[in-house]
Motif scaffolding. Structure first.
Motif, PDB file in Angstrom:
ATOM      1  N   TYR A  82      69.508  50.090   1.919  1.00 33.94           N
ATOM      2  CA  TYR A  82      69.813  50.824   0.700  1.00 33.94           C
ATOM      3  C   TYR A  82      71.300  51.253   0.389  1.00 33.94           C
ATOM      4  CZ  TYR A  82      64.864  52.372   0.184  1.00 33.94           C
ATOM      5  OH  TYR A  82      63.464  52.525  -0.162  1.00 33.94           O
ATOM      6  N   ILE A 150      57.171  46.664   8.668  1.00 30.27           N
ATOM      7  CA  ILE A 150      55.677  46.906   8.057  1.00 30.27           C
ATOM      8  C   ILE A 150      55.645  46.465   6.593  1.00 30.27           C
ATOM      9  CG2 ILE A 150      54.014  48.616   7.509  1.00 30.27           C
ATOM     10  CD1 ILE A 150      55.328  50.471   9.556  1.00 30.27           C
ATOM     11  N   HIS A 155      54.520  44.837   0.075  1.00 28.18           N
ATOM     12  CA  HIS A 155      55.892  45.388   0.001  1.00 28.18           C
ATOM     13  C   HIS A 155      56.203  45.527   1.515  1.00 28.18           C
ATOM     14  CE1 HIS A 155      55.801  46.432  -4.197  1.00 28.18           C
ATOM     15  NE2 HIS A 155      54.472  46.906  -4.259  1.00 28.18           N
ATOM     16  N   LEU A 156      57.459  45.281   1.669  1.00 28.94           N
ATOM     17  CA  LEU A 156      58.141  45.679   3.010  1.00 28.94           C
ATOM     18  C   LEU A 156      58.588  47.148   2.755  1.00 28.94           C
ATOM     19  CD1 LEU A 156      59.645  44.789   5.779  1.00 28.94           C
ATOM     20  CD2 LEU A 156      61.442  44.716   4.350  1.00 28.94           C
ATOM     21  N   LEU A 157      57.972  47.957   3.701  1.00 23.14           N
ATOM     22  CA  LEU A 157      58.169  49.386   3.757  1.00 23.14           C
ATOM     23  C   LEU A 157      59.262  49.942   4.198  1.00 23.14           C
ATOM     24  CD1 LEU A 157      55.006  50.971   5.104  1.00 23.14           C
ATOM     25  CD2 LEU A 157      55.510  50.198   2.655  1.00 23.14           C
ATOM     26  N   SER A 158      60.390  50.653   3.201  1.00 25.05           N
ATOM     27  CA  SER A 158      61.449  51.228   3.356  1.00 25.05           C
ATOM     28  C   SER A 158      61.735  52.799   3.814  1.00 25.05           C
ATOM     29  CB  SER A 158      62.415  50.905   2.078  1.00 25.05           C
ATOM     30  OG  SER A 158      62.785  49.523   2.028  1.00 25.05           O
ATOM     31  N   GLY A 159      60.983  53.409   2.923  1.00 22.91           N
ATOM     32  CA  GLY A 159      60.982  54.723   3.179  1.00 22.91           C
ATOM     33  C   GLY A 159      62.296  55.635   2.451  1.00 22.91           C
ATOM     34  N   THR A 160      62.635  56.689   2.720  1.00 21.26           N
ATOM     35  CA  THR A 160      63.407  57.674   1.992  1.00 21.26           C
ATOM     36  C   THR A 160      64.921  56.997   2.175  1.00 21.26           C
ATOM     37  OG1 THR A 160      61.964  59.322   2.489  1.00 21.26           O
ATOM     38  CG2 THR A 160      64.280  59.796   1.494  1.00 21.26           C
ATOM     39  N   ARG A 161      65.294  56.739   3.307  1.00 25.63           N
ATOM     40  CA  ARG A 161      66.627  56.217   3.740  1.00 25.63           C
ATOM     41  C   ARG A 161      66.720  54.956   4.172  1.00 25.63           C
ATOM     42  NH1 ARG A 161      67.733  60.149   7.863  1.00 25.63           N
ATOM     43  NH2 ARG A 161      65.710  59.969   7.914  1.00 25.63           N
ATOM     44  N   GLY A 162      65.627  54.367   4.301  1.00 28.89           N
ATOM     45  CA  GLY A 162      65.452  52.966   4.958  1.00 28.89           C
ATOM     46  C   GLY A 162      65.118  52.726   5.946  1.00 28.89           C
ATOM     47  N   PHE A 163      64.775  53.895   6.597  1.00 27.02           N
ATOM     48  CA  PHE A 163      64.402  54.033   8.183  1.00 27.02           C
ATOM     49  C   PHE A 163      62.841  54.022   8.443  1.00 27.02           C
ATOM     50  CE2 PHE A 163      68.531  56.630   8.380  1.00 27.02           C
ATOM     51  CZ  PHE A 163      69.125  55.594   8.714  1.00 27.02           C
ATOM     52  N   ALA A 164      62.148  53.384   7.401  1.00 24.82           N
ATOM     53  CA  ALA A 164      60.934  53.331   7.948  1.00 24.82           C
ATOM     54  C   ALA A 164      60.506  52.098   8.899  1.00 24.82           C
ATOM     55  CB  ALA A 164      59.759  52.829   6.727  1.00 24.82           C
ATOM     56  N   GLY A 165      59.337  52.492   9.604  1.00 23.30           N
ATOM     57  CA  GLY A 165      58.796  51.496  10.422  1.00 23.30           C
ATOM     58  C   GLY A 165      59.748  51.520  11.898  1.00 23.30           C
ATOM     59  N   GLU A 166      59.806  52.693  12.480  1.00 22.02           N
ATOM     60  CA  GLU A 166      60.283  52.898  13.876  1.00 22.02           C
ATOM     61  C   GLU A 166      59.301  52.989  14.796  1.00 22.02           C
ATOM     62  OE1 GLU A 166      63.231  52.515  15.193  1.00 22.02           O
ATOM     63  OE2 GLU A 166      64.527  52.526  13.606  1.00 22.02           O
TER      64      GLU A 166
ATOM     65  N   ASN B 136      58.279  59.181  -1.337  1.00 19.95           N
ATOM     66  CA  ASN B 136      57.710  59.019  -0.026  1.00 19.95           C
ATOM     67  C   ASN B 136      57.254  60.482   0.719  1.00 19.95           C
ATOM     68  OD1 ASN B 136      58.979  56.188   0.940  1.00 19.95           O
ATOM     69  ND2 ASN B 136      60.809  57.169  -0.212  1.00 19.95           N
ATOM     70  N   CYS B 152      54.539  55.534   0.052  1.00 19.50           N
ATOM     71  CA  CYS B 152      55.848  55.070   0.611  1.00 19.50           C
ATOM     72  C   CYS B 152      56.693  54.207  -0.423  1.00 19.50           C
ATOM     73  CB  CYS B 152      55.764  54.157   1.769  1.00 19.50           C
ATOM     74  SG  CYS B 152      57.121  53.822   2.738  1.00 19.50           S
ATOM     75  N   ASP B 153      57.844  54.264  -0.897  1.00 21.09           N
ATOM     76  CA  ASP B 153      58.476  53.473  -1.746  1.00 21.09           C
ATOM     77  C   ASP B 153      57.766  53.802  -3.140  1.00 21.09           C
ATOM     78  OD1 ASP B 153      60.160  52.981   0.249  1.00 21.09           O
ATOM     79  OD2 ASP B 153      59.315  50.973   0.780  1.00 21.09           O
ATOM     80  N   SER B 258      58.080  58.360  11.903  1.00 23.82           N
ATOM     81  CA  SER B 258      58.588  57.222  12.135  1.00 23.82           C
ATOM     82  C   SER B 258      57.976  56.009  11.445  1.00 23.82           C
ATOM     83  CB  SER B 258      58.338  56.978  13.689  1.00 23.82           C
ATOM     84  OG  SER B 258      59.131  57.985  14.478  1.00 23.82           O
ATOM     85  N   ILE B 259      57.021  56.172  11.092  1.00 17.50           N
ATOM     86  CA  ILE B 259      56.200  55.275  10.071  1.00 17.50           C
ATOM     87  C   ILE B 259      56.773  55.018   8.933  1.00 17.50           C
ATOM     88  CG2 ILE B 259      53.952  54.503   9.086  1.00 17.50           C
ATOM     89  CD1 ILE B 259      52.593  56.468  11.171  1.00 17.50           C
ATOM     90  N   THR B 260      56.900  56.202   7.952  1.00 20.68           N
ATOM     91  CA  THR B 260      57.476  55.581   6.701  1.00 20.68           C
ATOM     92  C   THR B 260      58.691  56.538   6.215  1.00 20.68           C
ATOM     93  OG1 THR B 260      55.936  57.309   5.512  1.00 20.68           O
ATOM     94  CG2 THR B 260      55.165  55.081   5.733  1.00 20.68           C
ATOM     95  N   ASP B 261      59.465  57.209   7.179  1.00 24.08           N
ATOM     96  CA  ASP B 261      60.586  57.842   6.924  1.00 24.08           C
ATOM     97  C   ASP B 261      60.316  58.633   5.630  1.00 24.08           C
ATOM     98  OD1 ASP B 261      63.541  58.590   6.457  1.00 24.08           O
ATOM     99  OD2 ASP B 261      63.989  56.801   5.704  1.00 24.08           O
ATOM    100  N   TYR B 294      64.996  61.689  11.881  1.00 28.45           N
ATOM    101  CA  TYR B 294      64.158  62.367  11.234  1.00 28.45           C
ATOM    102  C   TYR B 294      64.311  63.848  11.123  1.00 28.45           C
ATOM    103  CZ  TYR B 294      62.315  57.475  11.239  1.00 28.45           C
ATOM    104  OH  TYR B 294      61.981  56.283  11.313  1.00 28.45           O
TER     105      TYR B 294
END
Lengths: 322, 322
Positions: A82, A150, A155-166, B136, B152-153, B258-261, B294
């Motif tokens: 982002y 993910i 769609h590649l999941l990004s999340g609110t600030r781009g930190f999805a998928g940890e 999100n 998400c997104d 941690s999954i989707t921020d 987070y």
């Protein structure tokens, strides 16, 4: 990624690693046309950016692609798609945040997009690897740490600030006595990363009095590859180490299945090179642990991308996404 | 959901519950215009469908909305948005699979879309509740079981076969000694559902010799609401039960971050009516457990939808999604 116009289109893929930075011109089918390499370690990030841009100009001149370059994609640790910044990267020699995308864009004039290395891997698998045609999959990158990308419903999941998928920082009881660099206990990456495998090796050797060729290797020379080679050669403790790691990955993957109902969970990165040593116990543990809904519907597999070029190809596919 | 044309647009929302089926005409701002109710328990599903369609025709006639109906949305357990079928619903009196969408569409002539009840809740929160304007967020539905809807997104996650978001079946060490209806141990829903709270009550009363007003309630009359009322009245064991449940939810929510921020994790459904009794310990445990990335970015909150109408409103917003 196929190109319908008469003029072929190319992108530049950059893999910013802790030690070296690899880059290449890639065509729209995922073929590497020309490749380069520079050291990552410089005193100032501006110096590294100058070196990278000189290197990219050089491979463009060496090839005959003219100016048909759609853009530059960079996969880097803690890169935020982002903002275009690298944020709080502990494995890089420079102070964060770093305005990576604009630093390269202003020097070369090509549109530059960045993403974290795990997302680049997921995009690479979708564009050229094990996930071609899949709309729902998870890539677990098993390297120094454990990351994930993910893709759900295409769609590649990004999340609110781009930190999805940890997902490497999701915690599990099988690692409850292991401290993570994040300050918490039990993260998947304390077991399934290169560092995790070395810690498992240390523990297994200490807890057992079985003979093992691993005991002859000086601690600072131990590596996941050395353990892998010992396992292949029949060393029981080395085999147990990969069996344990694979089973942990299987239990984790069983949990991850409940998140996005994926078609595939794909292992990527250095540790995954152990192949069936890891994948066989992983599949067994997955089947035993997973919710019945997902039991026979998730394929567990290894990356379909050529080892050395995987990260570059993932990054090279970024400019096609917008 | 606002309607830009001169003619107001309406949808029909249906909440198919285990005991009763509620339905309503809803305008594009989320106002309920007219409402009806039929029992769910019939010998044959066709009989239920006939009753529902008669009920819907009746409320349409009682209102003055004319024929400005965009479609029908149904939230139901185990409903698959892709196939239009109810698959393997254990809480309904009929044999699965049931071609729910086509059964209603063929009887009334309005386009009918269905989704599982947790996804309907997530869509409802996004359309009219706590998640207006959010791209999100995760809704956890705490009822007989625990379900979830993940946005998400800006997309509600569906997954390969529509089974994304089974977060109630993710397993945690705090529940490792609890058996779930799915045949596994440790699922979140063994603790955070109505049934889970009753099991916690049984255990806490057994393990303690403290006096408690809960001991005076016959076991078959115990309910989460009774425990909630005792907690509000100052009963220490009842307070401990909600404290434990809230802390478990906080630890689980920390993993889900941690999954989707997400910007928010929202509690929905009967058990969430305990409000701060649940939310306060949940927030504490969340802050203690979550990855630093987070820590201060996820809002934990209660559903913003009016209690009785929540599921209907969620279902009513389904026809706007395509």
């Amino acid at each position: 990624m196929q190109n319908n116009s008469d003029n072929p289109v190319y992108t530049i893929g950059v893999d910013l690693g802790g030690t070296t930075t690899s880059f290449a011109i890639v065509d729209s089918l995922g073929n590497i046309i020309e490749k380069g390499l520079i050291p990552t370690r410089t005193d100032y990030v501006e110096q590294w950016a100058d070196n990278l841009c000189a290197g990219i100009k050089n491979i463009i001149e060496c090839s005959d692609i003219g100016d048909n370059i759609k853009g530059i994609g960079i996969g880097a640790p803690c890169a935020n798609a982002y903002t275009g910044y690298i944020e709080a990267a502990t494995d890089l020699p420079w102070k964060s945040p770093i305005p990576l995308a604009s630093m390269i864009e202003s020097r070369l004039g090509y549109r530059t997009v960045i993403t974290n290395d795990a997302n680049a891997a997921a995009i690479g698998e979708m564009a050229y690897g094990s996930a071609i045609g899949l709309k729902n999959f998870i890539v677990l990158t098993l390297g120094t740490g454990v990351g994930s990308g993910i893709v759900c419903d295409g769609h590649l999941l990004s999340g609110t600030r781009g930190f999805a998928g940890e997902l490497g920082h999701m915690t599990f009881s099988f690692a409850s006595d292991r401290e993570c660099a994040c300050g918490r206990k039990g993260c998947l990456q304390t077991v399934a990363s290169a560092k995790g495998i070395l810690e498992t090796t240390r523990r297994f050797l200490q807890e057992s009095d079985q003979p093992s060729s691993l005991r002859d290797i000086p601690p600072h020379e131990l590596s996941p590859l050395a353990v892998q080679q010992a396992a292949v050669a029949g060393d029981k403790i080395a085999q147990d180490i990969y069996d344990f790691t694979g089973r942990c990955l299987g239990k984790a993957a069983a949990e991850f299945a409940s998140i996005t109902d994926p078609e595939a969970i794909i292992l990527f990165g250095g540790v995954s090179k152990a192949g069936d040593l890891l994948l066989k116990p992983m599949k067994e543990a997955f089947s035993q642990s997973v919710l019945h809904l997902y039991r026979d519907t998730v394929k567990l597999s290894l990356s379909g991308l050529c080892d050395a070029d995987a990260a570059i190809l993932g990054a090279a596919s970024l400019p096609y996404l917008d």
